[in-house]
Motif scaffolding. Structure first.
Motif, PDB file in Angstrom:
ATOM      1  N   HIS A  73       0.748  -1.211   0.065  1.00 49.44           N
ATOM      2  CA  HIS A  73       0.039  -0.066   0.161  1.00 49.44           C
ATOM      3  C   HIS A  73       1.024   1.175   0.027  1.00 49.44           C
ATOM      4  N   ARG A  74       0.938   1.924  -1.318  1.00 44.14           N
ATOM      5  CA  ARG A  74       1.477   3.161  -1.229  1.00 44.14           C
ATOM      6  C   ARG A  74       0.899   4.594  -0.893  1.00 44.14           C
ATOM      7  N   VAL A  75       1.382   5.280  -0.231  1.00 44.57           N
ATOM      8  CA  VAL A  75       0.537   6.527  -0.057  1.00 44.57           C
ATOM      9  C   VAL A  75       1.596   7.699  -0.243  1.00 44.57           C
ATOM     10  N   ASP A  76       1.649   8.426  -1.384  1.00 43.42           N
ATOM     11  CA  ASP A  76       2.558   9.438  -1.813  1.00 43.42           C
ATOM     12  C   ASP A  76       3.860   8.985  -1.433  1.00 43.42           C
ATOM     13  N   GLY A  77       4.531   8.116  -1.989  1.00 45.50           N
ATOM     14  CA  GLY A  77       5.592   7.706  -1.848  1.00 45.50           C
ATOM     15  C   GLY A  77       6.191   6.882  -0.478  1.00 45.50           C
ATOM     16  N   ASP A  78       5.265   6.888   0.409  1.00 48.44           N
ATOM     17  CA  ASP A  78       5.480   5.893   1.566  1.00 48.44           C
ATOM     18  C   ASP A  78       4.819   4.660   1.323  1.00 48.44           C
ATOM     19  N   THR A  79       5.461   3.457   1.831  1.00 46.21           N
ATOM     20  CA  THR A  79       4.930   2.266   1.543  1.00 46.21           C
ATOM     21  C   THR A  79       4.750   1.357   2.779  1.00 46.21           C
ATOM     22  N   PHE A  80       3.944   0.799   2.888  1.00 42.01           N
ATOM     23  CA  PHE A  80       3.303  -0.346   3.911  1.00 42.01           C
ATOM     24  C   PHE A  80       3.124  -1.778   3.336  1.00 42.01           C
ATOM     25  N   GLY A  81       3.593  -2.677   3.530  1.00 39.57           N
ATOM     26  CA  GLY A  81       3.211  -4.056   2.694  1.00 39.57           C
ATOM     27  C   GLY A  81       3.587  -5.109   3.935  1.00 39.57           C
ATOM     28  N   LEU A  82       3.154  -6.361   3.098  1.00 38.53           N
ATOM     29  CA  LEU A  82       3.673  -7.476   3.856  1.00 38.53           C
ATOM     30  C   LEU A  82       3.554  -8.764   2.592  1.00 38.53           C
ATOM     31  N   ASP A  83       4.501  -9.719   3.006  1.00 44.28           N
ATOM     32  CA  ASP A  83       4.518 -11.068   2.000  1.00 44.28           C
ATOM     33  C   ASP A  83       4.220 -12.178   3.024  1.00 44.28           C
ATOM     34  N   THR A  84       3.347 -12.946   2.612  1.00 42.25           N
ATOM     35  CA  THR A  84       3.163 -14.088   3.488  1.00 42.25           C
ATOM     36  C   THR A  84       4.193 -15.151   3.300  1.00 42.25           C
ATOM     37  N   ARG A  85       4.955 -15.062   2.309  1.00 46.10           N
ATOM     38  CA  ARG A  85       5.972 -16.069   2.216  1.00 46.10           C
ATOM     39  C   ARG A  85       6.896 -15.757   3.266  1.00 46.10           C
TER      40      ARG A  85
END
Lengths: 185, 125
Positions: free
Chosen positions: A136-148
């Protein structure tokens, strides 16, 4: 669907129902370009041209338990109301990609809503033979995850284990708090 | 300052829970929430969160999983409760505000909330 995150969960459930083993979810908010985009790509069974055409028709569904499927047509209508649109790319045996976009500032755009609930809803699925990459990117900042990565750390402990579920909920809360804190700063 | 969540934390958590996993599979309780388009549109996600919240408040070790459309769309949100050695009970039209009573009566007191039941499934079916 009152929130865009309800549509996101619906898209994730579609991908799982199509037998996907890898699902990529990207959410992009770009206030400079007045854009909110949601994209779900899967490697599930895919759809031929005829089926794709019918997938955005409100009276089409692959489900045999009920005869009206409203997920994709609802999302398409919601996007088109907000100077956006929906594209569907799919190939039999390859997978499906759905991208919907909205004018971020549009007065009719529903709020994104409870993304944490949406992600938990997908992560707690009874199917354990799939992976999700989320960003999830909001104006250049990112949060995310990878279940692997999560599964690598967890070994045989399932994502739905009560202790893991609690961890995931806190992880998502923290990640989202930080992502949006940067916007307010 | 709150501790930053990390994969390292998840690895430690794994070591802690790996020991009791076998027993939970045999004797545990699972709550299953229908999460097809019909379920989502009727508020199944909100019901799931209310259930998670109630379990957290009571500090109860219960599995929660989601499944696609189960086929009783007019009774969504559907919530099934499965307990080892007992028939699986399906509850219909379960809104978030019903979650506390469902957990209190079915899981804590062991009493099926008959007025909300829409179906039962024997374990071997």
């Amino acid at each position: 669907m009152r929130e865009l995150s309800h549509h996101v969960l619906d898209l994730l459930e579609n991908a799982l129902a199509a037998g996907a083993t890898l699902v990529t979810l990207r959410i992009e908010e770009d206030t400079q370009r007045d854009l909110l985009a949601i994209e779900v790509q899967d490697d599930g069974r895919g759809m031929d041209a005829d089926m794709q055409k019918r997938a955005v028709d409100p009276f089409f569904t692959t489900r045999t338990t009920r005869h009206v499927g409203l997920g994709l047509p609802l999302l398409k209508a919601a996007a088109e109301r907000c100077e956006g649109g929906l594209v569907l790319d799919s190939a039999v045996g390859k997978g499906t990609r759905v991208r919907a976009w909205f004018a971020w500032e549009h007065i009719d755009r529903a709020p994104l809503g409870d993304m944490i609930g949406t992600l938990l809803g997908a992560l707690l699925t009874s199917r354990s033979d799939w992976e999700m990459v989320f960003e999830h990117r909001v104006d250049g900042d990112t949060f995310g995850l990878d279940t692997r990565e999560l599964r690598e750390a967890l070994g045989d402990v399932p994502l739905s284990h009560p202790a893991v579920r609690q961890w995931l909920e806190e992880y998502l809360q923290q990640g989202y708090a930080e992502l949006y804190a940067k916007q307010r700063a | 300052m709150a501790q930053i969540k990390s994969l390292e934390e998840l690895r430690r958590l794994r070591e802690r829970v790996e020991r009791d996993i076998t027993t939970r599979r045999d004797t545990g309780t699972t709550i299953i929430v229908g999460m097809g388009t019909c379920g989502i549109a009727s508020g199944a996600r909100e019901t799931m969160r209310a259930i998670l919240e109630e379990l957290r408040t009571r500090d109860m070790d219960v599995n929660v999983t989601t499944v696609g459309c189960i086929g009783m769309c007019n009774k969504e949100p559907l919530v099934d409760i499965e307990q080892a050695g007992k028939p699986r009970v399906s509850y219909g039209n379960i809104t978030p505000d019903m979650a506390p009573r469902l957990i209190e009566e079915h899981l804590v007191n062991g009493q099926v909330v008959e007025e909300w039941v829409v179906g039962r499934l024997q374990e071997d079916e």
